[in-house]
Design an enzyme around this catalytic site. Structure first.
Site, PDB file in Angstrom:
ATOM      1  N   ARG A  75       4.016 -33.295  16.102  1.00 59.28           N
ATOM      2  CA  ARG A  75       2.743 -32.704  15.656  1.00 59.28           C
ATOM      3  C   ARG A  75       2.994 -31.266  15.206  1.00 59.28           C
ATOM      4  O   ARG A  75       3.773 -30.539  15.831  1.00 59.28           O
ATOM      5  CB  ARG A  75       1.721 -32.686  16.799  1.00 59.28           C
ATOM      6  CG  ARG A  75       1.319 -34.049  17.296  1.00 59.28           C
ATOM      7  CD  ARG A  75       0.422 -34.788  16.298  1.00 59.28           C
ATOM      8  NE  ARG A  75      -0.067 -36.039  16.841  1.00 59.28           N
ATOM      9  CZ  ARG A  75       0.528 -37.223  16.697  1.00 59.28           C
ATOM     10  NH1 ARG A  75       1.666 -37.309  16.021  1.00 59.28           N
ATOM     11  NH2 ARG A  75       0.007 -38.317  17.225  1.00 59.28           N
ATOM     12  N   THR A 100       0.844  -1.209   0.000  1.00 62.46           N
ATOM     13  CA  THR A 100       0.000   0.000   0.000  1.00 62.46           C
ATOM     14  C   THR A 100       0.875   1.254   0.000  1.00 62.46           C
ATOM     15  O   THR A 100       0.583   2.230  -0.711  1.00 62.46           O
ATOM     16  CB  THR A 100      -0.931  -0.005   1.239  1.00 62.46           C
ATOM     17  OG1 THR A 100      -1.716  -1.198   1.213  1.00 62.46           O
ATOM     18  CG2 THR A 100      -1.852   1.203   1.269  1.00 62.46           C
ATOM     19  N   ILE A 160       0.617  -7.402  10.646  1.00 60.38           N
ATOM     20  CA  ILE A 160       1.060  -8.280  11.733  1.00 60.38           C
ATOM     21  C   ILE A 160       2.520  -8.675  11.531  1.00 60.38           C
ATOM     22  O   ILE A 160       3.188  -9.062  12.470  1.00 60.38           O
ATOM     23  CB  ILE A 160       0.197  -9.562  11.841  1.00 60.38           C
ATOM     24  CG1 ILE A 160       0.270 -10.401  10.547  1.00 60.38           C
ATOM     25  CG2 ILE A 160      -1.231  -9.233  12.211  1.00 60.38           C
ATOM     26  CD1 ILE A 160      -0.249 -11.826  10.715  1.00 60.38           C
ATOM     27  N   ASP A 161       3.028  -8.552  10.284  1.00 61.36           N
ATOM     28  CA  ASP A 161       4.374  -9.048   9.971  1.00 61.36           C
ATOM     29  C   ASP A 161       5.488  -8.148  10.528  1.00 61.36           C
ATOM     30  O   ASP A 161       6.642  -8.583  10.608  1.00 61.36           O
ATOM     31  CB  ASP A 161       4.567  -9.157   8.452  1.00 61.36           C
ATOM     32  CG  ASP A 161       3.530 -10.042   7.785  1.00 61.36           C
ATOM     33  OD1 ASP A 161       2.971 -10.913   8.477  1.00 61.36           O
ATOM     34  OD2 ASP A 161       3.282  -9.852   6.580  1.00 61.36           O
ATOM     35  N   ARG A 212       6.196 -35.024  23.311  1.00 55.67           N
ATOM     36  CA  ARG A 212       6.220 -34.915  21.846  1.00 55.67           C
ATOM     37  C   ARG A 212       7.070 -33.726  21.395  1.00 55.67           C
ATOM     38  O   ARG A 212       7.398 -32.845  22.182  1.00 55.67           O
ATOM     39  CB  ARG A 212       4.792 -34.690  21.322  1.00 55.67           C
ATOM     40  CG  ARG A 212       3.971 -35.949  21.298  1.00 55.67           C
ATOM     41  CD  ARG A 212       2.550 -35.636  20.908  1.00 55.67           C
ATOM     42  NE  ARG A 212       1.810 -36.864  20.648  1.00 55.67           N
ATOM     43  CZ  ARG A 212       0.496 -36.950  20.624  1.00 55.67           C
ATOM     44  NH1 ARG A 212      -0.241 -35.878  20.860  1.00 55.67           N
ATOM     45  NH2 ARG A 212      -0.091 -38.086  20.370  1.00 55.67           N
TER      46      ARG A 212
HETATM   47  O1  F6P Z   1       0.954  -9.882   5.438  1.00 59.15           O
HETATM   48  C1  F6P Z   1       0.081 -10.436   6.376  1.00 59.15           C
HETATM   49  C2  F6P Z   1      -0.098 -11.918   6.124  1.00 59.15           C
HETATM   50  O2  F6P Z   1      -0.970 -12.428   7.109  1.00 59.15           O
HETATM   51  C3  F6P Z   1       1.191 -12.725   6.045  1.00 59.15           C
HETATM   52  O3  F6P Z   1       1.756 -12.976   7.297  1.00 59.15           O
HETATM   53  C4  F6P Z   1       0.735 -13.936   5.289  1.00 59.15           C
HETATM   54  O4  F6P Z   1       1.797 -14.564   4.602  1.00 59.15           O
HETATM   55  C5  F6P Z   1      -0.265 -13.366   4.328  1.00 59.15           C
HETATM   56  O5  F6P Z   1      -0.696 -12.129   4.851  1.00 59.15           O
HETATM   57  C6  F6P Z   1      -1.455 -14.255   4.108  1.00 59.15           C
HETATM   58  O6  F6P Z   1      -2.204 -13.701   3.074  1.00 59.15           O
HETATM   59  P1  F6P Z   1      -3.701 -14.121   2.767  1.00 59.15           P
HETATM   60  O7  F6P Z   1      -4.570 -13.500   3.830  1.00 59.15           O
HETATM   61  O8  F6P Z   1      -3.948 -13.541   1.430  1.00 59.15           O
HETATM   62  O9  F6P Z   1      -3.768 -15.619   2.805  1.00 59.15           O
END
Ligand code: F6P
Length: 370
Positions: free
Chosen positions: A271, A111, A132-133, A168
């Site tokens: 798991r 953006t 969130i990244d 585990r």
């Molecule tokens: O950029 C935010 C994010 O949640 C990433 O962490 C993730 O790889 C991606 O978007 C997932 O994208 P979508 O919601 O299109 O599956």
């Protein structure tokens, strides 16, 4: 003053808190008229919007998602609905028809890149960094990250008790795209035994060695893995390829890949949990509400001062702004001299790579937000 607002890219907790802060500050402090575009730049392209009154933005501080809707493929310079056509002139025409003084765009690196390009065409834009990244450059934090880390930390805490009961190996895959911020912060906060990041390619033998040592002591193992982590000399694990020139792959699946690779090397059961979009949903943490409110109020002030082509940012615990040009077309990874990595190594956490060692120089210092 008339100001447009949009949220672009993937959603994240705190978007509504920013919408509220920008709108209330513009209305209360500057008597501005505020309108909200639907579904990010798609609303500007398709001319879909509605007025945002004070009451429309009241009571949304704690709500997840975005009341405006969002879109992660609506790029005016490469519009997916018209075979990648450049519709930016139409967008400018609509912007002028509406007699807007500015647009506040809340989004991630994609953006911000679009925003910078639109400023070249004459649009007055202020950006607010969300994701969130936590991978937007020039800001120590994006809002939404703290919430995602809290959710991932709680998930690992829960995996701890079940993993411990069965001795585990429990793997949790976090989001984060090409940066390991979520896995690093949640991994350290939850005391994970192994943390795998895109920034440190992993060696499966080293992970197996750590797990076997713990097996020998009848101990379970917790592995936090970022979706962008990859083996030394290997590739990213791709969930799907999509028709999006800006982001052609969706990551996902590395947690299962690590499990499959570990299986023949260990006695323990393994798991994998993929946390997925749970990290992006629901109410923001108090920290993200604060950051969103500070970012939003500052963005409104930038608009009122006529300072455009800027993105609000958090740097050294202060709210400031940076040039959108510096933010466009790039993303931020975890630095290898991160204090969190050093502290984790100091307490015996493995990053799945025998070449990564604790450097005392990287310990201490100011509390690292980034
Ligand atoms: O950029 C935010 C994010 O949640 C990433 O962490 C993730 O790889 C991606 O978007 C997932 O994208 P979508 O919601 O299109 O599956």
């Amino acid at each position: 003053m008339k100001v447009g607002l949009l949220t672009g890219g993937g959603d994240c907790p705190g978007l509504n808190a920013v919408i509220r802060a920008v709108s209330k500050a513009l209305i209360l402090q500057h008597g501005a008229e505020v309108i909200g575009f639907k579904d990010g730049f798609q609303g500007l392209i398709e001319r879909r919007y509605s007025k945002l009154d004070y009451r429309d933005v009241s009571g949304i501080l704690t709500q997840g998602g975005t009341i405006l809707g969002t879109h992660n493929r609506a790029n005016p310079f490469d519009y997916y609905k018209r075979d990648g056509a450049d519709v930016s002139d139409e967008v400018m025409e609509f912007y002028r028809d509406l007699e807007l003084d500015a647009i506040v765009a809340i989004g991630g690196d994609g953006t911000m890149s679009i925003c910078h390009e639109m400023t070249q065409k004459g649009m007055n834009v202020v950006g607010v960094p969300k994701t969130i990244d936590n991978d937007v450059v020039c800001t120590d934090r994006t809002f939404g990250f703290d919430t995602a880390v809290s959710i991932a930390t709680e998930a690992i805490d829960r995996l701890h008790t079940t993993g411990e009961s069965h001795d585990r190996v429990m793997i949790l895959e976090t989001m984060g795209r090409y940066s390991g911020w979520i896995a690093l912060h949640a991994g350290v906060a939850s005391g994970s035994d192994v943390i795998l990041l895109p920034e440190i390619p992993y060696d499966i033998e080293e992970i197996a060695r750590v797990c076997r040592e713990r097996e020998d002591r009848q101990e379970f193992t917790i592995i936090a893995v970022a979706e962008g982590a990859r083996p030394k000399g290997g590739d990213l694990t791709v969930r799907e390829r999509v028709d999006d020139p800006d982001d052609a792959v969706r990551l996902g699946g590395v947690g299962n890949a690590v499990r499959e690779a570990l299986k023949p090397r260990l006695d323990s059961e393994i798991r994998t949990t993929v946390l997925g979009h749970i990290q992006r949903g629901g109410t923001p943490t108090a920290f993200d509400r604060l950051l969103a409110t500070n970012f939003g109020a500052y963005a409104a002030a930038l608009v009122a001062q006529g300072e455009f082509d800027r993105m609000v940012a958090l740097q050294d615990n202060s709210i400031t702004s940076v040039s959108l040009e510096d933010v466009a077309n790039t993303h931020r990874q975890v630095p290898l001299d991160s204090m969190h990595i050093a502290s984790a190594l100091a307490v015996g956490t493995s990053f799945g790579n025998p070449d990564v060692h604790m450097d005392v120089e990287h310990l201490g210092g100011s509390v690292e937000l980034g």
